[in-house]
Design an enzyme around this catalytic site. Sequence first.
Site, PDB file in Angstrom:
ATOM      1  N   SER A  13       0.854  -1.177   0.000  1.00  0.00           N
ATOM      2  CA  SER A  13       0.000   0.000   0.000  1.00  0.00           C
ATOM      3  C   SER A  13       0.895   1.235   0.000  1.00  0.00           C
ATOM      4  CB  SER A  13      -0.871   0.030   1.256  1.00  0.00           C
ATOM      5  OG  SER A  13      -1.337   1.352   1.499  1.00  0.00           O
ATOM      6  N   HIS A  38      -1.531  -1.834  -4.207  1.00  0.00           N
ATOM      7  CA  HIS A  38      -2.807  -1.659  -3.505  1.00  0.00           C
ATOM      8  C   HIS A  38      -3.028  -0.169  -3.276  1.00  0.00           C
ATOM      9  CE1 HIS A  38      -5.933  -2.933  -0.569  1.00  0.00           C
ATOM     10  NE2 HIS A  38      -5.552  -1.909   0.144  1.00  0.00           N
ATOM     11  N   ASP A  40      -5.123   2.702  -1.733  1.00  0.00           N
ATOM     12  CA  ASP A  40      -6.117   2.964  -0.681  1.00  0.00           C
ATOM     13  C   ASP A  40      -6.856   4.255  -0.987  1.00  0.00           C
ATOM     14  OD1 ASP A  40      -3.930   1.489   1.670  1.00  0.00           O
ATOM     15  OD2 ASP A  40      -5.965   0.799   1.179  1.00  0.00           O
ATOM     16  N   MET A  42      -9.698   6.820  -0.301  1.00  0.00           N
ATOM     17  CA  MET A  42     -10.531   7.246   0.827  1.00  0.00           C
ATOM     18  C   MET A  42     -11.225   8.571   0.479  1.00  0.00           C
ATOM     19  SD  MET A  42      -7.910   6.355   3.917  1.00  0.00           S
ATOM     20  CE  MET A  42      -7.125   4.750   4.030  1.00  0.00           C
ATOM     21  N   HIS A  71      -8.688  -0.201  -3.531  1.00  0.00           N
ATOM     22  CA  HIS A  71      -9.472  -0.509  -2.320  1.00  0.00           C
ATOM     23  C   HIS A  71     -10.329   0.725  -2.059  1.00  0.00           C
ATOM     24  CE1 HIS A  71      -9.367  -1.233   2.337  1.00  0.00           C
ATOM     25  NE2 HIS A  71     -10.571  -1.354   1.828  1.00  0.00           N
ATOM     26  N   MET A  73     -12.550   2.740  -0.209  1.00  0.00           N
ATOM     27  CA  MET A  73     -13.139   3.075   1.094  1.00  0.00           C
ATOM     28  C   MET A  73     -13.955   4.356   0.906  1.00  0.00           C
ATOM     29  SD  MET A  73      -9.803   2.132   3.361  1.00  0.00           S
ATOM     30  CE  MET A  73      -8.714   2.282   1.938  1.00  0.00           C
ATOM     31  N   MET A 142     -10.449  -6.981   6.439  1.00  0.00           N
ATOM     32  CA  MET A 142      -9.749  -5.899   7.128  1.00  0.00           C
ATOM     33  C   MET A 142      -9.266  -6.400   8.487  1.00  0.00           C
ATOM     34  SD  MET A 142      -9.630  -3.541   4.982  1.00  0.00           S
ATOM     35  CE  MET A 142      -8.749  -2.446   6.098  1.00  0.00           C
ATOM     36  N   PHE A 148      -6.463   4.421   8.164  1.00  0.00           N
ATOM     37  CA  PHE A 148      -5.088   4.850   8.422  1.00  0.00           C
ATOM     38  C   PHE A 148      -4.113   3.692   8.319  1.00  0.00           C
ATOM     39  CE2 PHE A 148      -6.580   8.898   9.757  1.00  0.00           C
ATOM     40  CZ  PHE A 148      -7.814   8.643  10.357  1.00  0.00           C
ATOM     41  N   GLY A 149      -2.863   4.001   8.000  1.00  0.00           N
ATOM     42  CA  GLY A 149      -1.809   3.001   8.043  1.00  0.00           C
ATOM     43  C   GLY A 149      -1.190   2.978   9.431  1.00  0.00           C
ATOM     44  N   GLY A 150      -0.329   1.995   9.682  1.00  0.00           N
ATOM     45  CA  GLY A 150       0.430   1.959  10.928  1.00  0.00           C
ATOM     46  C   GLY A 150      -0.347   1.529  12.163  1.00  0.00           C
ATOM     47  N   ASP A 180      -5.682  -7.136   5.133  1.00  0.00           N
ATOM     48  CA  ASP A 180      -5.231  -5.750   5.011  1.00  0.00           C
ATOM     49  C   ASP A 180      -5.231  -5.041   6.355  1.00  0.00           C
ATOM     50  OD1 ASP A 180      -6.525  -2.887   3.083  1.00  0.00           O
ATOM     51  OD2 ASP A 180      -4.627  -3.235   4.100  1.00  0.00           O
ATOM     52  N   GLY A 181      -4.019  -4.634   6.794  1.00  0.00           N
ATOM     53  CA  GLY A 181      -3.924  -3.851   8.017  1.00  0.00           C
ATOM     54  C   GLY A 181      -3.025  -4.501   9.048  1.00  0.00           C
ATOM     55  N   GLY A 202       1.763  -1.767   4.237  1.00  0.00           N
ATOM     56  CA  GLY A 202       2.222  -0.410   3.979  1.00  0.00           C
ATOM     57  C   GLY A 202       3.407  -0.045   4.843  1.00  0.00           C
ATOM     58  N   SER A 203       3.164   0.242   6.122  1.00  0.00           N
ATOM     59  CA  SER A 203       4.231   0.747   6.992  1.00  0.00           C
ATOM     60  C   SER A 203       5.360  -0.258   7.165  1.00  0.00           C
ATOM     61  CB  SER A 203       3.655   1.170   8.343  1.00  0.00           C
ATOM     62  OG  SER A 203       2.775   0.195   8.825  1.00  0.00           O
TER      63      SER A 203
HETATM   64  C1  DX5 Z   1      -6.202   1.032   5.917  1.00  0.00           C
HETATM   65  C2  DX5 Z   1      -5.789   0.568   4.550  1.00  0.00           C
HETATM   66  C3  DX5 Z   1      -4.576  -0.320   4.548  1.00  0.00           C
HETATM   67  C4  DX5 Z   1      -3.334   0.331   5.139  1.00  0.00           C
HETATM   68  C5  DX5 Z   1      -2.298  -0.718   5.451  1.00  0.00           C
HETATM   69  O1  DX5 Z   1      -7.465   1.576   5.870  1.00  0.00           O
HETATM   70  O2  DX5 Z   1      -6.851  -0.098   3.898  1.00  0.00           O
HETATM   71  O3  DX5 Z   1      -4.314  -0.773   3.229  1.00  0.00           O
HETATM   72  O4  DX5 Z   1      -2.817   1.254   4.268  1.00  0.00           O
HETATM   73  O5  DX5 Z   1      -1.210  -0.113   6.068  1.00  0.00           O
HETATM   74  P1  DX5 Z   1      -0.393  -0.835   7.235  1.00  0.00           P
HETATM   75  O6  DX5 Z   1       0.263  -2.038   6.587  1.00  0.00           O
HETATM   76  O7  DX5 Z   1       0.581   0.194   7.673  1.00  0.00           O
HETATM   77  O8  DX5 Z   1      -1.378  -1.242   8.292  1.00  0.00           O
HETATM   78 ZN    ZN Z   2      -6.302  -1.077   1.971  1.00  0.00          ZN
END
Ligand code: DX5
Ligand code: ZN
Length: 239
Positions: A13, A38, A40, A42, A71, A73, A142, A148-150, A180-181, A202-203
Amino acid sequence: MMEPTQPPLIAPSLLTGNFARLGEDVAAMEAAGADRIHWDVMDGCFVPNLTFGPDIVASTRGATSLPFEAHLMVATPDLLLARWAEAGCGRLIVHAEACTHLHRTLGAINELGLHAGVALNPATPATALRHVLDLIDLVLVMTVNPGFGGQDYISSMECKVAELARTIEASGQGVEIEVDGGISAKTIAGAYLAGARSFVSGSAVYGHPAGKRAAIEEMRAAAQGPNDGDASSTTSPER
Ligand code: DX5
Ligand code: ZN
């Protein structure tokens, strides 16, 4: 049908990346051995955050040959389906919680010639998919609350992954389970053993001290553990 030893697919991501250099980042993910990108998306309504529109995604399409999955959202996914196709996305993932007419929305995605996927928030049961498995090739579980990431990985979602793996096996449909997440080398094995075969991260990819390729290779190795992919030889939630 999900192969017990299918190697894990890694879909980075870009959410925790530098938005001013997205083109470079998607090229770097390809060079690092990622399987797909991927995105994201939003809308500041379905989730309390705002990210990419189709034009931004389209502007990076020439920087990589990797497949793009969006994705979504967003509260009204039906509005821009064709725009995501034009932007070069091969799969659109909509949230079950956002679609009043999920069956119709998935049909519309298929009519565009795209792959369709459904995302389930942590509180949404696996049964939400029972009557649309024939319209999708991916379910996104999910493992954080989206936005959010992280965030920390919610390990209790592994039971939902295992339940989905049983339902998909019984249906005979070729539906892949993606999580995911909070996915990293520390958390990926539990989801893999439960039945997931693709992993958004992602992170953990952006934050790895040895770089993106090391992060991706480490996750792949960790998913299959010391048994090199024989998922049936280790303990896992009942599938
Ligand atoms: C959150 C996103 C994820 C997120 C994953 O709403 O759908 O894709 O970016 O990031 P990490 O791997 O940092 O949780
Ligand atoms: Zn995602």
